[in-house]
Design a protein around this motif. Structure first.
Motif, short mmCIF file in Angstrom:
data_model
loop_
_atom_site.label_atom_id
_atom_site.label_comp_id
_atom_site.label_asym_id
_atom_site.label_seq_id
_atom_site.Cartn_x
_atom_site.Cartn_y
_atom_site.Cartn_z
N GLY A 136 84.79 75.75 43.92
CA GLY A 136 85.83 75.17 43.08
C GLY A 136 85.74 73.65 43.03
O GLY A 136 85.84 73.04 41.95
N GLY A 139 82.71 72.68 40.98
CA GLY A 139 83.01 72.79 39.56
C GLY A 139 83.89 71.67 39.07
O GLY A 139 83.73 71.16 37.95
N ARG A 261 88.18 75.73 37.07
CA ARG A 261 86.97 75.79 37.87
C ARG A 261 87.31 75.60 39.35
O ARG A 261 86.73 76.24 40.23
N GLY A 265 87.43 79.24 41.98
CA GLY A 265 86.69 79.37 43.22
C GLY A 265 87.59 79.62 44.41
O GLY A 265 87.29 80.45 45.28
N SER A 321 83.08 79.37 38.16
CA SER A 321 83.20 79.36 39.61
C SER A 321 83.09 80.77 40.20
O SER A 321 82.40 80.99 41.20
#
Length: 393
Positions: A136, A139, A261, A265, A321
């Motif tokens: 995460g 991203g 993103r 994650g 993600s």
């Protein structure tokens, strides 16, 4: 006390290296084509600048495991940041198309190295229970840099001129010291990981075909979502009735893709990837249906367009993600991780180009409404099929 993922060994170097590299990429994505046009190139030549960049990036990604195995991470990764950044300074010398294509190809080599190495390093250095949050943050470093530099570049060219903006592309080279530190950390990890194990010649490696069989659901999902996202970014000005609405749709997509993103994650650490991946892919299909319902510049059409862009932005960021976490987790042992990273990165780039090509071809033979409906059906059917497969397994 809960450990901060951003401060785990290797993560600061990963985030700085990748963030600076994406900043370099993002500022030149619009600036290089504009520089080619200023030099007299037509639209085909301008489009070729980024086409060459992405083609060389994908080709390089497949050679990265061999490069790091023969020359060490501490040598290869810093070289990638330098190749991504310094050719920008050569590019600003002349707007001749040959110069821009050559420097774009060199930058593609650098970007291919950085993308594979950074994502692989994260899977090596971050414990499995923290990997979703690490992906995460990874991203977020990419989406945040791109959200700022790509929209700002055209304005900066108008205010400051082409050369100062292109020079900013050299920012990736500033990441070289951090890339060197990261490379040494991975080299140490891999050396320790091999201690007490049989020699490489005696240890059978997982074949690439086996790895692809393990991670294909993640790769298919990524390709589908980047295809429709890439198509929307390519054709937003043609879909929307006004340029202002097109800009608003793109802004919504980027704004929603950035935080999702990060949180996409993080959620995989709590719920896993199978519970999250296919429902969100089906949700993106709904966004495509809304785009297909657009008809003119009525208030309802504007609402459909903005809602469709928002849903697509949510899925575009979230699934990047989630699919990365799933691909790295499903790949298997350490020998498979880097090749899974190569596959993920290459499918991201392939999907982005494939979507624009497919939607453009469908529009030419029918219309955009039909093209979005066909894309929505493909996404929905794939989501249903993979969801049932995951439920059985």
């Amino acid at each position: 006390m809960k450990q901060s993922v951003a401060r785990m060994p290797g993560m600061p170097q990963i985030l700085i290296t990748f963030g600076l590299s994406i900043s370099s990429l993002a500022v030149l994505l619009p600036a290089s084509p504009a520089w080619a046009v200023a030099g007299g190139a037509g639209s085909f030549g301008a489009g070729a600048t980024n086409a060459v960049l992405m083609a060389v990036t994908v080709a390089t990604q497949f050679s990265v495991p061999t490069l790091t195995r023969h020359f060490s991470w501490a040598h290869v990764l810093p070289l990638g940041t330098i190749l991504l950044g310094l050719p920008s300074l050569i590019q600003l010398i002349s707007p001749a198309l040959t110069n821009i294509l050559l420097t774009s190809a060199l930058r593609g080599v650098g970007f291919g190295i950085v993308t594979v190495c950074c994502s692989s390093a994260m899977s090596y250095l971050v414990p499995l229970e923290y990997r979703g949050r690490a992906v995460g943050l990874y991203g977020l470093a990419a989406a945040g840099s791109q959200m700022f530099f790509t929209p700002v570049a055209p304005w900066a060219i108008e205010v400051f001129g082409h050369r100062p903006v292109i020079a900013v592309g050299a920012i990736a080279a500033l990441a070289a010291p951090f890339a060197f530190q990261l490379g040494r950390s991975v080299d140490r990890y891999l050396a320790q990981d091999q201690e007490g194990k049989p020699t490489i010649s005696a240890t059978p490696k997982t074949s690439t075909t086996t790895i692809i069989k393990r991670i294909w659901p993640a790769l298919l999902t990524l390709t589908l979502v980047t295809s429709v996202g890439g198509a929307f970014m390519t054709f937003s000005t043609e879909i929307a009735p006004t340029a202002t609405l097109a800009t608003g749709g793109l802004l919504l997509l980027c704004l929603l893709a950035t935080p999702t993103r990060l949180y996409g994650g993080s959620l995989t650490d709590r719920f896993g990837t199978r519970l999250l991946m296919t429902p969100v892919l089906g949700f993106v299909a709904l966004g495509l249906v809304l785009l297909a319902l657009m008809d003119g510049a009525s208030s309802l059409s504007v609402l459909f367009f903005l809602l469709g862009a928002s849903i697509m932005g949510f899925g575009y960021g979230f699934l990047q993600s989630v699919t990365m976490v799933r691909a790295l987790s499903d790949a298997g042992g350490a020998d498979a991780t880097q090749r899974a990273s190569v596959a993920w990165n290459s499918h991201f780039d392939i999907g982005t180009g494939l979507g624009a090509l497919a939607i453009g071809a469908l529009e030419q033979s029918t219309n955009f409404a039909t093209a979005w409906v066909v894309a929505a059906l493909i996404l929905a059917l794939c989501a249903l099929g993979m969801g049932l497969r995951d439920a059985r397994s």
